[in-house]
Design a protein around this motif. Sequence first.
Motif, PDB file in Angstrom:
ATOM      1  N   VAL A 269      78.698 142.784 -13.841  1.00 47.76           N
ATOM      2  CA  VAL A 269      79.525 143.893 -14.923  1.00 47.76           C
ATOM      3  C   VAL A 269      80.305 145.129 -13.813  1.00 47.76           C
ATOM      4  O   VAL A 269      81.477 145.212 -13.953  1.00 47.76           O
ATOM      5  N   PRO A 270      79.524 145.386 -12.868  1.00 38.98           N
ATOM      6  CA  PRO A 270      80.244 146.362 -12.042  1.00 38.98           C
ATOM      7  C   PRO A 270      81.471 145.968 -11.177  1.00 38.98           C
ATOM      8  O   PRO A 270      82.685 146.489 -11.036  1.00 38.98           O
ATOM      9  N   ILE A 271      81.147 144.625 -10.831  1.00 44.47           N
ATOM     10  CA  ILE A 271      82.414 143.773 -10.182  1.00 44.47           C
ATOM     11  C   ILE A 271      83.438 143.484 -11.148  1.00 44.47           C
ATOM     12  O   ILE A 271      84.481 143.479 -10.850  1.00 44.47           O
ATOM     13  N   GLY A 272      83.083 143.110 -12.379  1.00 41.52           N
ATOM     14  CA  GLY A 272      83.713 142.684 -13.338  1.00 41.52           C
ATOM     15  C   GLY A 272      84.929 143.982 -13.797  1.00 41.52           C
ATOM     16  O   GLY A 272      86.226 143.815 -13.947  1.00 41.52           O
ATOM     17  N   VAL A 273      84.410 145.269 -13.727  1.00 38.60           N
ATOM     18  CA  VAL A 273      85.083 146.335 -14.374  1.00 38.60           C
ATOM     19  C   VAL A 273      86.169 146.651 -13.019  1.00 38.60           C
ATOM     20  O   VAL A 273      87.339 146.808 -13.171  1.00 38.60           O
ATOM     21  N   GLY A 274      85.654 146.448 -11.668  1.00 42.85           N
ATOM     22  CA  GLY A 274      86.567 146.474 -10.650  1.00 42.85           C
ATOM     23  C   GLY A 274      87.572 145.443 -10.428  1.00 42.85           C
ATOM     24  O   GLY A 274      88.880 145.984 -10.278  1.00 42.85           O
ATOM     25  N   ALA A 275      87.341 144.336 -10.978  1.00 46.84           N
ATOM     26  CA  ALA A 275      88.363 143.132 -10.904  1.00 46.84           C
ATOM     27  C   ALA A 275      89.366 143.699 -12.150  1.00 46.84           C
ATOM     28  O   ALA A 275      90.707 143.228 -12.008  1.00 46.84           O
ATOM     29  N   MET A 276      88.849 144.004 -13.058  1.00 49.24           N
ATOM     30  CA  MET A 276      89.581 144.436 -14.371  1.00 49.24           C
ATOM     31  C   MET A 276      90.691 145.454 -14.076  1.00 49.24           C
ATOM     32  O   MET A 276      91.894 145.391 -14.243  1.00 49.24           O
ATOM     33  N   PRO A 443      83.117 149.568  -4.998  1.00 47.97           N
ATOM     34  CA  PRO A 443      84.540 149.071  -5.395  1.00 47.97           C
ATOM     35  C   PRO A 443      85.140 149.683  -7.033  1.00 47.97           C
ATOM     36  O   PRO A 443      86.276 149.962  -6.949  1.00 47.97           O
ATOM     37  N   VAL A 444      84.247 149.594  -7.772  1.00 46.38           N
ATOM     38  CA  VAL A 444      84.410 150.093  -9.034  1.00 46.38           C
ATOM     39  C   VAL A 444      85.178 151.571  -9.298  1.00 46.38           C
ATOM     40  O   VAL A 444      86.272 151.835  -9.530  1.00 46.38           O
ATOM     41  N   LYS A 445      84.168 152.372  -8.229  1.00 44.92           N
ATOM     42  CA  LYS A 445      84.613 153.691  -8.396  1.00 44.92           C
ATOM     43  C   LYS A 445      85.860 154.018  -7.687  1.00 44.92           C
ATOM     44  O   LYS A 445      86.701 154.847  -8.009  1.00 44.92           O
ATOM     45  N   LEU A 446      85.922 153.343  -6.616  1.00 43.24           N
ATOM     46  CA  LEU A 446      87.108 153.571  -5.698  1.00 43.24           C
ATOM     47  C   LEU A 446      88.320 153.053  -6.536  1.00 43.24           C
ATOM     48  O   LEU A 446      89.442 153.731  -6.438  1.00 43.24           O
ATOM     49  N   LEU A 447      88.239 151.801  -7.118  1.00 43.87           N
ATOM     50  CA  LEU A 447      89.333 151.387  -7.888  1.00 43.87           C
ATOM     51  C   LEU A 447      89.968 152.250  -9.134  1.00 43.87           C
ATOM     52  O   LEU A 447      91.069 152.570  -9.324  1.00 43.87           O
ATOM     53  N   ALA A 448      88.949 152.849  -9.596  1.00 45.48           N
ATOM     54  CA  ALA A 448      89.130 153.862 -10.639  1.00 45.48           C
ATOM     55  C   ALA A 448      89.983 155.093 -10.144  1.00 45.48           C
ATOM     56  O   ALA A 448      91.174 155.457 -10.827  1.00 45.48           O
ATOM     57  N   VAL A 449      89.757 155.435  -8.828  1.00 44.76           N
ATOM     58  CA  VAL A 449      90.506 156.418  -8.410  1.00 44.76           C
ATOM     59  C   VAL A 449      91.984 155.963  -8.101  1.00 44.76           C
ATOM     60  O   VAL A 449      92.772 156.652  -8.424  1.00 44.76           O
ATOM     61  N   GLY A 450      91.758 154.883  -7.460  1.00 40.44           N
ATOM     62  CA  GLY A 450      93.066 154.274  -6.796  1.00 40.44           C
ATOM     63  C   GLY A 450      94.102 153.970  -8.144  1.00 40.44           C
ATOM     64  O   GLY A 450      95.053 154.217  -7.999  1.00 40.44           O
ATOM     65  N   LEU A 451      93.507 153.577  -9.352  1.00 36.16           N
ATOM     66  CA  LEU A 451      94.297 153.090 -10.381  1.00 36.16           C
ATOM     67  C   LEU A 451      94.795 154.401 -10.980  1.00 36.16           C
ATOM     68  O   LEU A 451      95.956 154.459 -11.397  1.00 36.16           O
ATOM     69  N   THR A 476     102.125 151.541  -5.791  1.00 40.57           N
ATOM     70  CA  THR A 476     101.452 150.174  -5.222  1.00 40.57           C
ATOM     71  C   THR A 476     101.046 150.763  -3.757  1.00 40.57           C
ATOM     72  O   THR A 476      99.775 150.631  -3.575  1.00 40.57           O
ATOM     73  N   LEU A 477     101.932 151.165  -3.073  1.00 42.81           N
ATOM     74  CA  LEU A 477     101.372 151.618  -1.835  1.00 42.81           C
ATOM     75  C   LEU A 477     100.584 152.683  -1.699  1.00 42.81           C
ATOM     76  O   LEU A 477      99.720 152.519  -0.758  1.00 42.81           O
ATOM     77  N   ALA A 478     100.595 153.733  -2.442  1.00 49.42           N
ATOM     78  CA  ALA A 478      99.684 154.789  -2.367  1.00 49.42           C
ATOM     79  C   ALA A 478      98.343 154.414  -2.920  1.00 49.42           C
ATOM     80  O   ALA A 478      97.458 154.747  -2.468  1.00 49.42           O
ATOM     81  N   CYS A 479      98.292 153.721  -3.797  1.00 46.57           N
ATOM     82  CA  CYS A 479      96.995 153.128  -4.281  1.00 46.57           C
ATOM     83  C   CYS A 479      96.329 152.191  -3.304  1.00 46.57           C
ATOM     84  O   CYS A 479      95.004 152.650  -3.233  1.00 46.57           O
ATOM     85  N   TYR A 480      96.755 151.428  -2.874  1.00 42.41           N
ATOM     86  CA  TYR A 480      95.980 150.489  -1.979  1.00 42.41           C
ATOM     87  C   TYR A 480      95.869 151.230  -0.726  1.00 42.41           C
ATOM     88  O   TYR A 480      95.143 150.799   0.219  1.00 42.41           O
ATOM     89  N   PHE A 481      96.732 152.138  -0.096  1.00 40.90           N
ATOM     90  CA  PHE A 481      96.127 152.924   0.983  1.00 40.90           C
ATOM     91  C   PHE A 481      94.898 153.719   0.866  1.00 40.90           C
ATOM     92  O   PHE A 481      94.114 153.688   1.603  1.00 40.90           O
ATOM     93  N   LEU A 483      92.712 152.881  -1.128  1.00 40.54           N
ATOM     94  CA  LEU A 483      91.586 151.823  -1.516  1.00 40.54           C
ATOM     95  C   LEU A 483      90.979 151.461  -0.038  1.00 40.54           C
ATOM     96  O   LEU A 483      89.848 151.452   0.144  1.00 40.54           O
ATOM     97  N   THR A 484      92.071 151.038   0.662  1.00 42.78           N
ATOM     98  CA  THR A 484      91.760 150.571   1.957  1.00 42.78           C
ATOM     99  C   THR A 484      90.839 151.430   3.037  1.00 42.78           C
ATOM    100  O   THR A 484      89.908 151.479   3.334  1.00 42.78           O
ATOM    101  N   VAL A 485      91.431 152.785   3.025  1.00 38.29           N
ATOM    102  CA  VAL A 485      90.703 153.927   3.712  1.00 38.29           C
ATOM    103  C   VAL A 485      89.373 154.328   3.254  1.00 38.29           C
ATOM    104  O   VAL A 485      88.361 154.342   4.010  1.00 38.29           O
ATOM    105  N   ALA A 486      89.121 154.445   1.933  1.00 40.27           N
ATOM    106  CA  ALA A 486      87.949 154.885   1.096  1.00 40.27           C
ATOM    107  C   ALA A 486      86.994 153.663   1.229  1.00 40.27           C
ATOM    108  O   ALA A 486      85.770 154.122   1.477  1.00 40.27           O
ATOM    109  N   ALA A 487      87.452 152.399   1.037  1.00 33.83           N
ATOM    110  CA  ALA A 487      86.474 151.413   1.158  1.00 33.83           C
ATOM    111  C   ALA A 487      85.833 151.160   2.565  1.00 33.83           C
ATOM    112  O   ALA A 487      84.604 150.886   2.657  1.00 33.83           O
TER     113      ALA A 487
END
Length: 582
Positions: A269-276, A443-451, A476-481, A483-487
Motif C-alpha cells: 500500500v505505501p509503495i502503491g501510493v508512491g507509485a500512484m 518514498p510516499v511522503k517525499l512524493l507527496a511533497v514533490g507532487l 517537472t525539474l523542481a519536483c525531481y530535484f 525528490l532526489t536530494v531528499a531521498a
Amino acid sequence: MAKASRRKSQSFLHGALILTASVLIVKLIGALFKVPLTWVITEDGLGYFNTAYNFYGPIYSLATAGFPIAISRLVSESCTRGAYRDIRRIHRASAPIFIGTGTVGFALMVFGAAAYARIIGNESALPALYTLAPAILFSCLTAIYRGYYEGLRNMYPTAISEIIEALSKLTVGLSAACLILHRGMKEYEALGTVFGVAAASRDYARSAVLPYAAAGAILGVTVGSALSFLFLFCRHRLLGDGITEENLKNSPPPRSMRKTVSRLVRTAVPIGVGAMAVNVAAMVDTTFLQTRIHNVMEQNPQVLLSMYQGMIPQINIEAHTVPNFLFGCFSMALTLFMLVPAVTQAFGISALPNVTAAYTRGEKTHLKKSMEAVLRVTALFSIPAGMGLAVMAGPVARLVFGARPSLPITSHVLVIMGVGAIFASFSTPVNSMLQAVGRVDLPVKLLAVGLTIKVALNYFLVGIPQINVLGAGAGTLACYFFLTVAALTCLCRETGILPDFLSIFGKPLIASILCCAAAWSARGLLSHVLTENLSTLGGVGAAVLVYSLSLLCLRAICRDDILMLPNGQKIAKILEKHGWIR
C-alpha cells in the motif's frame, strides 16, 4: 506447474545489464513506433494519445497498488532465508488480488473517461481513452509474474515480456493508426465525409480522423499488454520458477495464507501510493497544461499566439484546439526526456533484491558497496544523457521528429526537461533502495511533497502567457530535484552509510561537461560540410568517444562493478592492465 530447473540468481549489475539491454531494445522499438507515429498523427494526435496514457497511469497504479514491488521485495527476503514455500505462497496469494484490482481499474477507466475528458476540455480523446481501458486488467496480471521473477533475481522474463509488448505496440498500433487515417481520408476524398459526418475542408477532415487514429495507436498498447501476460503465463506453466523439490523439502513451514496476504498488503500500500503519485504527476501535466492554456487562450491569446507565430497551424486556432496541440509539443519533449529514467529504472528493479539481501543479513560493508554501485552506474548514464539533451535539444529534436514548424516549442521545453532527466533518473533507484531497507513509507511522503511542488508550479507558471508550456517543464525539474536530494538524505540517515558522493557524482560530471563541449563543437564544425542531421549524429558520436575516454582517464569505473558483469573477470583484467579502473 511444469518441472523447475535449478534456480540461478543474478548479481545487481548482471540483472541491471539484462534489463538495460531490454530497455534499449524496447526504446529502439518505441522510437520506431513513436517517431513515425508523430509524423502520421502529428502533434494533435499525440495530444490525444498521451491524454489517454496519462489518465491510465494513476488508475493502473491504483489497481496494482505497489504489489509488484512488494512481491519482489518479499520474494527476495524469503529467498535469502531459504523460505521457498513462502515464495510459492506469495505467488498464489497475489493472483486473486490482481484479478480483483485489475477489474476495478478497468471499470474506473471506462466509467471515468467521459468525465475526465470534459474536465480538461478534450472530448476528442475519448476514443483513445476507451481503447486503452482493457490494458489495465492485462497489465495487472502481467505484474504478478514480473514482480515474482524479479524477486528471484531472474530478469529475463520481465525483459522478454517488455520486448513483446513493444513489438506489439509497433506492429499493431502503427498499422492501425495508418489504416484508420487512410480510410478516413479516402472517405473524405470520395464523399466529403469522415465516418459519415460532413467535413468542410481537407484540414477539417484530417482533424476529425486524428482522434480515431490515436485510438488505433493505443490499440497496440492494449494488445501488447495482453500478449505480454500470455507469454509470462505460458512460460511459468511450462518452465516453472527454478525452485526445485529439494529447495521445497528443506524449506521451513510457510506462513499462513492470511499472514501472507497481510504482509503483501502492508508492504504494497505505501509503495502503491508512491507509485500512484508519480503517475498523478504525469496527469497533472495533462490536466493543468491543457486547462490553463485554455484559460490563456480565452483571456489573453495575443501574447501566446505572437510568441509562437507560424508554429501553430491555423486549423488549431480556428478549431480551438491550441491546448491539445501544445500538449502534443510537450509530449514530444517528454518522449525524449523519458528515455533517460526508463533505463535507470532497470537499475532500481535489479538493485532491490540485492540491497534487500544485504540489509536482511546485516552486512553493512556489502550494503554500502551495493548502494554505491547503484548510484555510480545511474550517474554514469544519467548525467551525460541529461546534459546532452539540454545542450543539443534543438538538433536532437530535429533529428528525431524532423523539421516541423513546432520544433522550437519542443526544443525549448527539452532544454529544461534534459536537466530534469538527470534527477528523474535517480528517483526510482534511490526509492527502490529505501524500500529495500524497509522504509516503504518514505518514498510516499517525499512524493507527496514533490507532487505538491509540481502542482503549484504547473498551475501558476503555465497560466502565465509568456511562460505557458515551459511551466510544465519547470515543474517537472523542481519536483525531481527535490525528490532526489531528499531521498538520498533519507537513505543515508536510515542506513547510517555515507557513500563517496564526490567520486560517484564528480567524475561523471566532469566527463559529461567535456562530452557536451565535444558534441556542440563537433556539430558546429560538421554543419559546414554535412547536412543538419548528419552533423548532429557526428556530434553525438564525438560526445560518446570523449565521454568514454574521459571516464577511463579519470578512473571513474570501479573494479567491483566490472566483476558483477558476465565475464567480468576478463574485462577487469584488461582494464587493470592499462590502469583504467580502480
